[in-house]
Design a protein around this motif. Structure first.
Motif, mmCIF file in Angstrom:
data_model
loop_
_atom_site.group_PDB
_atom_site.id
_atom_site.type_symbol
_atom_site.label_atom_id
_atom_site.label_comp_id
_atom_site.label_asym_id
_atom_site.label_seq_id
_atom_site.Cartn_x
_atom_site.Cartn_y
_atom_site.Cartn_z
ATOM 1 N N SER A 1 7.653 34.993 -97.566
ATOM 2 C CA SER A 1 7.698 35.073 -96.102
ATOM 3 C C SER A 1 8.790 34.152 -95.586
ATOM 4 O O SER A 1 8.834 32.977 -95.965
ATOM 5 C CB SER A 1 6.351 34.666 -95.503
ATOM 6 O OG SER A 1 6.465 34.461 -94.111
ATOM 7 N N PRO A 2 9.651 34.633 -94.702
ATOM 8 C CA PRO A 2 10.681 33.753 -94.141
ATOM 9 C C PRO A 2 10.098 32.612 -93.307
ATOM 10 O O PRO A 2 10.755 31.593 -93.091
ATOM 11 C CB PRO A 2 11.528 34.702 -93.279
ATOM 12 C CG PRO A 2 10.659 35.889 -93.038
ATOM 13 C CD PRO A 2 9.763 36.009 -94.225
ATOM 14 N N ASP A 3 8.856 32.784 -92.843
ATOM 15 C CA ASP A 3 8.211 31.712 -92.070
ATOM 16 C C ASP A 3 7.665 30.605 -92.965
ATOM 17 O O ASP A 3 7.375 29.504 -92.495
ATOM 18 C CB ASP A 3 7.066 32.274 -91.231
ATOM 19 C CG ASP A 3 7.545 33.168 -90.099
ATOM 20 O OD1 ASP A 3 8.662 32.927 -89.590
ATOM 21 O OD2 ASP A 3 6.815 34.097 -89.742
ATOM 22 N N ASN A 4 7.503 30.897 -94.233
ATOM 23 C CA ASN A 4 6.854 29.964 -95.164
ATOM 24 C C ASN A 4 7.851 28.916 -95.659
ATOM 25 O O ASN A 4 8.098 28.763 -96.854
ATOM 26 C CB ASN A 4 6.268 30.753 -96.338
ATOM 27 C CG ASN A 4 5.481 29.895 -97.301
ATOM 28 O OD1 ASN A 4 4.868 28.896 -96.917
ATOM 29 N ND2 ASN A 4 5.498 30.268 -98.568
ATOM 30 N N VAL A 5 8.409 28.172 -94.725
ATOM 31 C CA VAL A 5 9.453 27.205 -95.057
ATOM 32 C C VAL A 5 8.831 25.909 -95.572
ATOM 33 O O VAL A 5 7.709 25.545 -95.210
ATOM 34 C CB VAL A 5 10.333 26.894 -93.829
ATOM 35 C CG1 VAL A 5 11.102 28.137 -93.405
ATOM 36 C CG2 VAL A 5 9.490 26.378 -92.672
ATOM 37 N N LYS A 6 9.581 25.235 -96.430
ATOM 38 C CA LYS A 6 9.166 23.927 -96.913
ATOM 39 C C LYS A 6 9.822 22.859 -96.047
ATOM 40 O O LYS A 6 11.039 22.863 -95.839
ATOM 41 C CB LYS A 6 9.576 23.737 -98.376
ATOM 42 C CG LYS A 6 9.055 22.429 -98.978
ATOM 43 C CD LYS A 6 9.411 22.337 -100.453
ATOM 44 C CE LYS A 6 8.859 21.055 -101.070
ATOM 45 N NZ LYS A 6 9.205 20.946 -102.508
ATOM 46 N N LEU A 7 9.012 21.951 -95.530
ATOM 47 C CA LEU A 7 9.530 20.879 -94.681
ATOM 48 C C LEU A 7 10.064 19.777 -95.587
ATOM 49 O O LEU A 7 9.297 19.084 -96.249
ATOM 50 C CB LEU A 7 8.430 20.348 -93.762
ATOM 51 C CG LEU A 7 7.699 21.408 -92.920
ATOM 52 C CD1 LEU A 7 6.714 20.749 -91.967
ATOM 53 C CD2 LEU A 7 8.676 22.284 -92.157
#
Length: 406
Positions: free
Chosen positions: A217-223
């Motif tokens: 998912s493009p929203d599932n970014v790692k901070l």
């Protein structure tokens, strides 16, 4: 925080190991490790935990935390700290995952997901896709095709070559595996001193466990960087928030036995019989307890106060309601309204309604106008009509913190 053995890890439930022991140096330490920094009014790790604890297919959840972060984790996780198992992580991500897997071994699940605490935007659909792709000897990796043109740098800081992006993917978490094969792979790597794997799919590849790629998912970014946390906070803070209003129902019934009063909604009412029960048999408060527990998926009254436990013999039922209300508030809920209907031919409820309302107001700490107590007969029909007992139906409405549409 519980031991894993307290919760059965059946094969149809998927366990989760969440890695949260890192220091997050790249994100800056001014506000502590990145997994505990605030986004949208809550800690990063709290949002990550919530995504898994609310998923119906998820069973035991283990969180690997730094040895110094016990109190920090409890504050950040809130009531959810008691719904997971916290273990002390290692000096590397790989070691933290191994220790988290070992915590599941005594009551091993069939499948396990491994997720980075710093990916707070994981959603149910991504979790579902990953779980569905796990086989008996096959792992699953959510990933996105690489979209940017890739360049290889020379030692002099110049472009050495353009790297083809055909077939290249950026890996995400959660990564899913059959439990025993991935634990064995981690244990083998540990004993051989191989500590340079950057994710669990790499260990699986090394151990010859096939791993299927599923759409990430493009929203599932790692901070990772401070700016990532700032952007996540802005994303959550600027999004419209909608009230999360939940309604729970409860029903209870108790038979009459010889006695001189009944207790209804916390009020003792003179009567020629009493209600039979392990506690004070307050049918109204028992139904209300179930209604409140239902609003936060916390089981029923028997889960928390089993009638087989002698400590509850003759207990005042307000204890049960206060416990349920405490669980609701621990999850951020605000009790908006409760409605109880008592079904009986006798005694008459009307003369005692005001006292009942005041008792509930004190128990729940809500205003009188948010409490409704009604009574009706059963028109001489059934066990209630034959005056063999009393039944009660209760409804509770609770407002939980607003959800953010993605």
């Amino acid at each position: 925080m519980r031991d894993v053995s307290e919760k059965q890890a059946a094969d149809d439930k998927v366990a989760v190991v969440i890695v949260a022991a890192g220091r997050g140096a790249r994100a800056g330490q001014a506000n502590g490790p990145k997994q505990y920094q605030q986004i949208g009014g809550g800690a990063v790790i709290a949002r990550t935990l919530g995504a898994f604890l609310m998923h119906p297919k998820i069973g035991p959840v283990v969180v690997a935390i730094h040895a110094d972060d016990g109190a920090l984790f409890r504050r950040a996780a809130g009531a959810n700290a008691d719904r997971v198992v916290a273990v002390t992580g290692g000096t590397s991500r790989q070691e933290s995952v191994r220790l988290g897997l070992l915590a599941l071994r005594s009551n091993a699940p069939g499948r396990v997901l491994i997720h980075d605490a710093a990916r707070p935007f994981v959603d149910a659909e991504l979790i579902d896709r990953t779980i569905a792709a796990i086989g008996e000897r096959q792992g699953a990796l959510p990933a996105l095709p690489v979209a940017d043109t890739l360049k290889r740098e020379t030692a002099e800081g110049m472009i050495g070559e353009t790297v083809s992006r055909a077939g290249l993917h950026a890996a995400q978490t959660p990564q899913g595996f059959p439990f025993w094969p991935i634990l064995a792979a981690h244990e083998k790597a540990h004993h051989l001193g191989k500590a340079d794997f950057t994710d669990d799919a790499a260990i699986a590849e090394w151990a010859h466990i096939p791993v299927k790629i599923v759409p990430g998912s493009p929203d599932n970014v790692k901070l990772t960087w401070a700016r990532d946390i700032a952007m996540a906070d802005q994303r959550l803070s600027s999004a419209p928030r909608f009230p999360d209003i939940r309604t729970g129902n409860g029903y209870d019934v108790h038979a009459f036995e010889p006695g001189d009063h009944v207790t209804l909604c916390g009020v003792a009412i003179p009567h020629d019989r009493k209600l039979s029960g392990h506690s004070d048999a307050d049918v109204g408060l028992h139904a209300l307890t179930d209604a409140l527990l239902a609003t936060c998926g916390a089981g029923d009254i028997g889960t928390h106060f089993p009638p087989s436990d002698p400590q509850w013999k003759g207990a005042a039922s307000r204890i049960f309601v206060e416990h349920a209300a405490k669980l609701v508030r621990a999850r951020g809920g605000r009790i908006a309204n409760v409605d109880i209907t008592l079904i009986c031919e006798a005694p008459r409820v009307g003369p005692h309604r005001e006292a009942m309302t005041e008792a509930l107001s004190a128990i729940l700490r809500i205003s009188l106008d948010r409490i409704s107590i009604k009574a009706t007969t059963n028109e001489k029909l059934g066990f209630v009509g034959r005056e063999e007992g009393i039944a009660a139906i209760a409804t509770a409405s609770v407002v939980f913190p607003g959800n953010v549409p993605e």
